[in-house]
Write a protein that holds these residues in place. Structure first.
Motif, PDB file in Angstrom:
ATOM      1  N   ALA A  92       0.735  -1.118  -0.042  1.00 32.22           N
ATOM      2  CA  ALA A  92      -0.074  -0.026   0.161  1.00 32.22           C
ATOM      3  C   ALA A  92       0.811   1.212   0.032  1.00 32.22           C
ATOM      4  CB  ALA A  92      -0.861   0.063   1.261  1.00 32.22           C
ATOM      5  N   HIS A  93       1.958   1.039   0.633  1.00 32.58           N
ATOM      6  CA  HIS A  93       2.781   2.608   0.750  1.00 32.58           C
ATOM      7  C   HIS A  93       3.434   2.769  -0.466  1.00 32.58           C
ATOM      8  CE1 HIS A  93       5.640  -0.759   1.350  1.00 32.58           C
ATOM      9  NE2 HIS A  93       6.448  -0.039   0.965  1.00 32.58           N
ATOM     10  N   LEU A  94       3.710   1.768  -1.374  1.00 28.46           N
ATOM     11  CA  LEU A  94       4.377   2.101  -2.574  1.00 28.46           C
ATOM     12  C   LEU A  94       3.470   2.510  -3.537  1.00 28.46           C
ATOM     13  CD1 LEU A  94       6.503  -1.084  -3.203  1.00 28.46           C
ATOM     14  CD2 LEU A  94       7.304   1.129  -2.853  1.00 28.46           C
ATOM     15  N   LYS A  95       2.000   2.057  -3.533  1.00 24.84           N
ATOM     16  CA  LYS A  95       1.108   2.424  -4.463  1.00 24.84           C
ATOM     17  C   LYS A  95       0.876   3.836  -4.033  1.00 24.84           C
ATOM     18  CE  LYS A  95      -0.791  -2.282  -5.085  1.00 24.84           C
ATOM     19  NZ  LYS A  95      -1.727  -3.223  -4.875  1.00 24.84           N
ATOM     20  N   LEU A  96       0.604   4.129  -2.830  1.00 25.77           N
ATOM     21  CA  LEU A  96       0.128   5.600  -2.604  1.00 25.77           C
ATOM     22  C   LEU A  96       1.166   6.600  -2.920  1.00 25.77           C
ATOM     23  CD1 LEU A  96      -2.561   6.568  -1.051  1.00 25.77           C
ATOM     24  CD2 LEU A  96      -1.198   6.630   1.096  1.00 25.77           C
ATOM     25  N   THR A 221      15.867   7.137  -5.311  1.00 26.21           N
ATOM     26  CA  THR A 221      16.655   7.648  -4.275  1.00 26.21           C
ATOM     27  C   THR A 221      15.850   8.120  -2.930  1.00 26.21           C
ATOM     28  OG1 THR A 221      18.115   8.584  -5.879  1.00 26.21           O
ATOM     29  CG2 THR A 221      18.498   9.427  -3.658  1.00 26.21           C
ATOM     30  N   LEU A 222      14.945   9.225  -3.205  1.00 24.18           N
ATOM     31  CA  LEU A 222      14.104   9.679  -2.197  1.00 24.18           C
ATOM     32  C   LEU A 222      13.222   8.711  -1.539  1.00 24.18           C
ATOM     33  CD1 LEU A 222      14.162  12.396  -0.871  1.00 24.18           C
ATOM     34  CD2 LEU A 222      11.874  12.872  -2.341  1.00 24.18           C
ATOM     35  N   PHE A 223      12.112   8.022  -2.297  1.00 23.39           N
ATOM     36  CA  PHE A 223      11.159   7.084  -1.806  1.00 23.39           C
ATOM     37  C   PHE A 223      11.935   5.878  -1.126  1.00 23.39           C
ATOM     38  CE2 PHE A 223       7.559   9.069  -4.229  1.00 23.39           C
ATOM     39  CZ  PHE A 223       7.515  10.187  -3.495  1.00 23.39           C
ATOM     40  N   TRP A 229      14.604   2.934   5.372  1.00 20.63           N
ATOM     41  CA  TRP A 229      14.948   3.670   6.724  1.00 20.63           C
ATOM     42  C   TRP A 229      13.761   2.855   7.443  1.00 20.63           C
ATOM     43  CZ3 TRP A 229      12.712   7.810   9.243  1.00 20.63           C
ATOM     44  CH2 TRP A 229      13.438   8.070  10.747  1.00 20.63           C
ATOM     45  N   LEU A 230      12.712   3.048   6.914  1.00 22.04           N
ATOM     46  CA  LEU A 230      11.507   2.461   7.739  1.00 22.04           C
ATOM     47  C   LEU A 230      11.395   0.964   7.555  1.00 22.04           C
ATOM     48  CD1 LEU A 230       8.917   4.954   6.445  1.00 22.04           C
ATOM     49  CD2 LEU A 230       9.883   4.972   8.915  1.00 22.04           C
ATOM     50  N   GLY A 231      12.146   0.307   6.916  1.00 21.34           N
ATOM     51  CA  GLY A 231      12.051  -1.124   6.714  1.00 21.34           C
ATOM     52  C   GLY A 231      10.909  -1.601   5.897  1.00 21.34           C
TER      53      GLY A 231
END
Lengths: 418, 202
Positions: A92-96, A221-223, A229-231
């Motif tokens: 979900a985080h990638l899609k969002l 790079t950014l995302f 970092w958030l794993g």
């Protein structure tokens, strides 16, 4: 606290005579937050909190669900094409983030161009900005494909706002729906960017199997740095489009092979809930229905037009079922309600109070004819995949005539009974 | 069925005004109020519906090699078409003057100018080029007349409405009429591409 803010703002109010552009800018943003400074002083007036700005803001609010779903669906379709995270809630985080990064530039460009032109004309004519532009600017990103080049979007918006609205004298005077004019302009001027099977899924070289994804610095790079970092799972630049993916919309499939060809690729619940490729905001039917009911209950959108349009569509659908000469004509009429952008057009486009017919009987006729022509264009016209945009523009052309005839008939009736 | 197809095609799909941009002069000049536009539209339907079959008879029986004279006289086509149209317009003019003097006065010079309305001559020439038979030419004439009627009545209603709008000074009047025509053309493009005769045959 609030008083202090208002005092601070008023201290910096530009002079309307000397700096008209700055004043329009100031006044425009000032009235987003607070009631306007200028009030009518003489004569008797009806005062209502439901002024133009509030009306418009309600429409924008009703669109937010579509925005939310559209953002997620851009990412979902992107990963479906790659064969990763095929469950709706997986990754979900990638899609969002992917959808957000795709939608945000479209949103910003639309608003900057539309509001920029609006502020220019407001300062030129010496009035405060007209809020109608906010609704148009909120609608435009929802009816565009997610991969649209931004310069084309900017040209389309500029055309619609200048020719379709300012030339007519601003908000409330236009004859054709501004958001649809921007889309129709792009549709005829840059047809490859807004129709076909290629454009509805974002971020791929093409929709052929094996073609690579296009990730930029921001994704990799950014995302990816943030997600690492958030794993969490990261964007993978090595993915390619899987075999068997087409990117075709249900309408394109139905035109070629009837209802069976559609259900081979998409399930009915997928089409209903909206996890299918399409324009950004039009895919999820229940969320659009919530917006439609909300608008009808606030009496901003006319339920007569909506119902008339449904009746027109069902009637024409049955008629064409009866004829049944091509595969598309044999698709049962009740499926036509939730494939394509029928509901979005019904809820937000046809009901635009400025361009629709304004008499009650006229609204029934107007809605019914949109349903009729929309189905005719969708099913019988091989040149266009979907009919509602052009059907609504066609009926916008005739809505002053419909109103005129209804009014004349009423006058005659009263004269006869007097 | 073929006749209905031709009618629908001429009226909506290949509208004389909005697809071919023929007959613009009277379309732009007489569309300021709905009543005169309505009258002119009816006059154009009548003239197109009458001249098309007459011109069909002339081309088939007088001008073609297989006709009554036995000579190829197609070079006279333009002159004869114009003559037929002019005489029909004279007829319409007399009828309108007799029965509706108010409409006659408001149409003014534009009524005799239907003679040189390109939509009417264009219609006759399309009829020849597409090799319609007699019944088809009647249907085509009425259909294209109805298309002209629809276009002029719609733009007249819009122009009556925007009379109350704050249109920027340089665009007032004819400028706005041109913009309206262009945007109406976009609306009418919705039906372009439908071929009523071919549906179901492919």
């Amino acid at each position: 606290m609030v008083d202090n803010i208002i005092k601070l703002l008023e201290k910096y109010e530009p002079n309307k005579e000397k700096q008209p552009f700055l004043w329009a800018l100031y006044d425009g943003f000032h009235t987003f937050l607070f009631a306007p400074n200028h009030v009518t002083k003489a004569g008797v007036h009806i005062r209502d909190n439901m002024d133009l700005k509030r009306t418009m803001i309600h429409v924008v609010l009703m669109l937010q669900l579509c925005y939310l779903f559209g953002t997620y669906n851009i990412g979902h379709q992107h990963f479906l094409a790659l064969g990763e995270y095929t469950g709706f809630l997986e990754g979900a985080h990638l899609k969002l983030m992917y959808g957000l990064w795709q939608l945000l530039p479209i949103f910003v460009v639309t608003h900057v161009v539309a509001l920029g032109i609006e502020f220019y004309y407001a300062s030129k004519k010496g009035h405060s900005i007209e809020e109608g532009i906010l609704v148009s600017a909120a609608l435009i990103p929802l009816i565009m494909p997610p991969d649209l080049p931004l310069w084309i979007l900017a040209i389309g918006v500029a055309f619609a706002v200048i020719i379709g609205k300012e030339a007519f004298g601003g908000t409330g005077m236009n004859i054709w729906n501004v958001a649809l004019l921007s889309r129709v302009f792009i549709f005829f001027a840059y047809p490859t960017e807004i129709s076909g099977d290629e454009v509805w899924v974002a971020g791929l070289e093409s929709t052929f199997a094996g073609s690579a994804v296009e990730y930029g610095w921001v994704h990799l790079t950014l995302f990816n740095g943030l997600f690492g970092w958030l794993g969490l799972a990261q964007f993978d630049p090595g993915l390619t489009v899987i075999d068997g993916f087409t990117g075709a919309t249900p309408l394109a499939l139905a035109f070629a092979g009837g209802w069976d060809a559609v259900t081979e690729v998409y399930s009915q619940s997928q089409m209903l809930w909206g996890a299918i490729p399409g324009s950004i905001g039009e895919t999820s039917k229940p969320l659009i229905l919530i917006g439609a009911i909300g608008l009808a209950m606030l009496k901003i959108a006319s339920w007569r037009i909506m119902l008339g349009m449904v009746l027109g569509t069902v009637f024409t659908g049955m008629l064409l079922n009866f004829w049944g000469a091509t595969p598309f004509m044999t698709v049962p009429w009740y499926h036509h309600i939730y494939i394509g952008s029928f509901l979005f057009a019904m809820a937000f486009m046809a009901t635009d109070p400025v361009t629709a017919a304004s008499t009650n009987r006229g609204k029934w006729i107007y809605g019914f004819l949109i349903g009729f022509f929309g189905m005719i264009i969708r099913i019988l016209n091989p040149a266009y995949p979907e009919g509602w945009m052009l059907a609504i523009l066609l009926m916008n052309t005739f809505s002053p005539l419909i109103d005129h005839l209804v009014l004349r008939k009423n006058i005659q009736k009263r004269l006869a009974s007097a | 069925m073929e006749l209905i197809n031709i009618f629908i095609k001429a009226a909506f799909i290949e509208n004389m005004v909005l697809a071919y941009f023929l007959g613009m002069c009277s379309y732009l000049a007489v569309s300021k109020t709905l009543d005169t536009a309505f009258g002119l539209g009816l006059a154009v339907i009548f003239v197109l519906g009458i001249t098309m079959p007459i011109n069909w008879l002339i081309t088939t029986f007088l001008l073609s090699e297989t006709g009554l004279l036995g000579m190829d006289l197609t070079f006279l086509r333009f002159i004869l078409f114009i003559a037929v149209i002019a005489s029909m317009v004279q007829l319409v003019e007399m009828v309108i003057e007799k029965y509706s003097p108010a409409l006659y006065a408001s149409l003014g010079i534009f009524l005799p100018l239907i003679t040189v309305n390109c939509a009417i001559l264009g219609g006759s020439l399309f009829m020849v080029a597409r090799e319609y038979n007699f019944a088809e030419s009647v249907s085509f004439g009425l259909g294209s007349g109805f298309g002209f009627f629809l276009a002029i009545v719609a733009i007249a209603a819009i122009r009556e409405k925007i009379r109350y709008s704050n249109v920027p000074g340089p665009l007032r009047g004819l400028g706005m009429a041109f913009i309206l025509t262009g945007l109406m053309g976009i609306g009418f493009m919705s039906l372009m591409g439908i071929d009523p005769g071919a549906i179901g045959n492919s």
